[in-house]
Design a protein around this motif. Structure first.
Motif, short mmCIF file in Angstrom:
data_model
loop_
_atom_site.label_atom_id
_atom_site.label_comp_id
_atom_site.label_asym_id
_atom_site.label_seq_id
_atom_site.Cartn_x
_atom_site.Cartn_y
_atom_site.Cartn_z
N GLY A 270 0.79 -1.22 0.00
CA GLY A 270 0.00 0.00 0.00
C GLY A 270 0.82 1.27 0.00
N VAL A 271 1.96 1.28 -0.71
CA VAL A 271 2.79 2.47 -0.78
C VAL A 271 3.02 2.86 -2.25
N ALA A 272 3.37 4.11 -2.44
CA ALA A 272 3.75 4.61 -3.76
C ALA A 272 5.16 5.17 -3.65
N PRO A 273 6.17 4.44 -4.06
CA PRO A 273 7.56 4.88 -3.89
C PRO A 273 7.89 6.10 -4.75
N ASP A 274 8.99 6.75 -4.40
CA ASP A 274 9.52 7.85 -5.22
C ASP A 274 10.40 7.31 -6.34
N ALA A 275 10.91 6.11 -6.16
CA ALA A 275 11.75 5.45 -7.16
C ALA A 275 11.54 3.95 -7.04
N VAL A 276 11.47 3.27 -8.18
CA VAL A 276 11.35 1.81 -8.20
C VAL A 276 12.47 1.26 -9.06
N VAL A 277 13.13 0.23 -8.53
CA VAL A 277 14.26 -0.39 -9.21
C VAL A 277 13.85 -1.77 -9.70
N PHE A 278 14.17 -2.06 -10.97
CA PHE A 278 13.89 -3.37 -11.57
C PHE A 278 15.20 -4.00 -12.00
N GLY A 279 15.22 -5.33 -12.07
CA GLY A 279 16.41 -6.02 -12.55
C GLY A 279 16.10 -7.46 -12.88
N LYS A 280 17.05 -8.36 -12.65
CA LYS A 280 16.98 -9.80 -12.89
C LYS A 280 15.98 -10.25 -13.95
N PRO A 281 14.67 -10.38 -13.61
CA PRO A 281 13.74 -10.99 -14.55
C PRO A 281 13.42 -10.12 -15.76
N MET A 282 13.82 -8.88 -15.75
CA MET A 282 13.36 -7.92 -16.75
C MET A 282 13.77 -8.32 -18.17
N GLY A 283 14.92 -8.98 -18.32
CA GLY A 283 15.39 -9.38 -19.63
C GLY A 283 15.43 -10.88 -19.83
N ASN A 284 14.89 -11.64 -18.84
CA ASN A 284 14.87 -13.10 -18.91
C ASN A 284 16.26 -13.71 -19.10
#
Length: 541
Positions: A270-284
């Motif tokens: 239930g939060v809305a971050p100021d920044a979200v980081v993605f990695g690992k699964p993003m490119g399979n």
């Protein structure tokens, strides 16, 4: 054809001769994996293994659509983001469409480590810009993180990863880092997010710094597949934002529909971050990561050019778009919810028969099984967890262990993991538990190993984390007391008394300064070496 086992042994020796000695291999007898398909890996002898831990190949090993997209783009061109590219723009737009509206700008990188580093740089730039607008010299930038967190292998991200700096051979905590105690819902410890946040902020101020960023995995993976208790993360975000900190959600391990009920882990909190980081699964499996941020963060960071040679290259964008397309085409978020519910129900039934399973927790295809020495003490059992992992390997099922004491079996398979795969996993775990608790020799060997691991890892790790928790709560209490004393002096009209102590009391610190730290402090590990494994309870008739 060469003997696969002979080749495996030779390859192991060759690797040891030429490759970094402080890199790791899974399992006591490392596997020689030569190909993959869906949720299976295959060794050089042709044996197939059910992969229950590889969350990098999110839409399945050797996914044909992803491979075709990458190879097709490589056959055309693969250059950097200084040239216009439809793929880069489309991937950024599709990512933002899954996120809260406050996140409007994307930066593409190569790894989760790199993306977390970039998010920290942005937070520091925002703090400096804020100080500049106020005409003040910026305070020393500090960062708050969660206990047992892991955010990457760069110098900057190792420093905010207690999993590493308080782990084996770790360098220890930097003075500018402040660690919120791990909320342990199984044992009922450190569940007050606001209290922990106030402590971290107070510790930073006492050291002459300012917390400019709070970073946390939305679900704590290296922390043992630990989920925040209800209300915890919103309370932490509120305290951190009141102090001017940027709130960063690390979705590297738990995002892209893995939770089943939500596309991103932070949505469950239930939060809305100021920044979200993605990695690992993003490119399979193709090196690809990203940071999505508010327009304000992007603008304050934008004075100096940000360039990344491979971040946002054509092939990376093609990989990312193909992964998103496959998640939709295969309806993998709904599949994670359905398969995960079945898996959790069957694991909890198994736990009711085997007291050494202390806790089963999870959402979707992100599951942790906490192995304990007995249900009364809830003492961690890392040797038993490793025994189960190695037994599962003998049945060609791949698991890993994690958590502060390495006693949590971690399950985060490719998202194409099916209900049949879940049933196979539970069957092997059931066999492993019967073999362990039903064999006097196996129990004796594990008990001996548990005693050694208690001395070598469990007790020292617990001591580090509990010393930290005590410092955090003491800092909050001291700051609250100082603020209360200052207010009383001001009411008495004492000359020079400040109107307030400067501490944030936005959500719970008493106006009279009588705030108390949470009563429960830590996982109570004293004497755990004397808690034996227990035999399984009789099956219900």
């Amino acid at each position: 054809m060469a003997d696969p086992e002979a080749r495996r042994r030779a390859l192991l020796q060759e690797r040891r001769a030429v490759y970094g000695p402080n890199t790791s291999l899974s399992y006591k007898q490392p596997l020689h994996i030569v190909r993959g398909a869906g949720a299976r890996l295959f060794d050089s002898g042709g044996a197939a293994y059910l992969d229950c831990v590889n969350n990098v190949t999110h839409v399945g090993h050797a996914n044909e659509a992803v491979n075709a997209a990458i190879c097709g783009q490589l056959a055309l061109v693969n250059t950097n983001s200084r040239y216009l590219s439809e793929g880069l723009v489309e991937l950024s737009k599709q990512l933002l469409a899954t996120l809260p509206p406050n996140l409007e700008v994307v930066y593409l990188c190569n790894s989760g480590s790199e993306a977390n580093d970039l998010a920290l740089r942005m937070a520091r730039a925002a703090a400096a810009a804020r100080a500049g607008r106020a005409g003040a010299a910026p305070a020393a930038p500090h960062v708050a993180c969660m206990a047992s967190a892991y955010h990457g292998h760069l110098t900057s991200t190792m420093a905010i990863s207690p999993y590493k700096f308080w782990g084996a051979h770790g360098a220890g905590k930097e003075p500018w880092v402040h660690v919120l105690p791990l909320p342990d819902t199984y044992r009922g410890h450190h569940l007050d997010g606001a209290a922990s946040a106030r402590g971290a902020l107070a510790e930073a101020r006492a050291a002459g710094g300012e917390v400019v960023a709070f970073i946390a995995e939305s679900v704590l993976s290296c922390g043992g597949q630990t989920f925040f208790p209800e209300g915890y993360l919103p309370a932490v975000y509120a305290e951190m934002r009141a102090a001017g900190a940027v709130c960063i959600a690390d979705e590297v391990q738990c995002g892209f529909g893995r939770m089943g009920d939500a596309f991103w882990g932070f949505q469950l909190a239930g939060v809305a971050p100021d920044a979200v980081v993605f990695g690992k699964p993003m490119g399979n499996g193709f090196p690809l990561s990203a940071v999505a941020v508010t327009r304000e963060l992007a603008n304050t960071f934008g004075a100096q050019e940000y360039f990344n040679t491979f971040g946002g290259c054509n092939a990376a964008a093609a990989a990312g778009l193909a992964v998103l397309s496959e998640i939709r085409r295969l309806d993998l978020q709904a599949s994670a919810a359905r398969v995960g519910a079945r898996l959790l129900a069957r694991l909890r039934a198994l736990a009711s028969e085997h007291p050494i399973i202390g806790d089963v927790r999870g959402r979707g295809l992100f599951v942790g099984i906490e192995v304990v020495r007995c249900p009364a003490s809830k003492a961690p059992a890392p040797a038993a967890a490793e025994w189960i992992k190695e037994f599962a390997l003998s049945r060609r099922v791949l698991l890993s262990t994690d958590g502060p004491f390495d006693n949590v079996l971690k399950i985060k398979p490719p998202m194409v993991f099916s209900e049949a795969d879940a049933d196979e996993l539970v069957g092997v775990l059931s066999e492993a538990l019967r073999a362990l608790t039903g064999s006097e020799a196996a129990r004796a060997a594990v008990e001996e190993a548990e005693a050694a691991r208690y001395e070598a890892r469990v007790a020292p790790t617990a001591a580090r984390y509990e010393e930290n928790a005590a410092r955090i709560y003491a800092a909050a209490a001291a700051e609250a007391a100082a603020a209360a004393a200052a207010r009383k002096l001001a009411l008495l009209g004492v000359a020079g008394a400040p109107a307030s102590g400067g501490a944030s009391t936005s959500s719970g610190a008493s106006s009279d300064g009588d705030w108390e730290p949470p009563a429960a402090v830590g996982p109570a590990v004293a004497g755990l070496a004397k808690s034996p494994l227990r035999a399984p309870a009789p099956a219900a008739r």
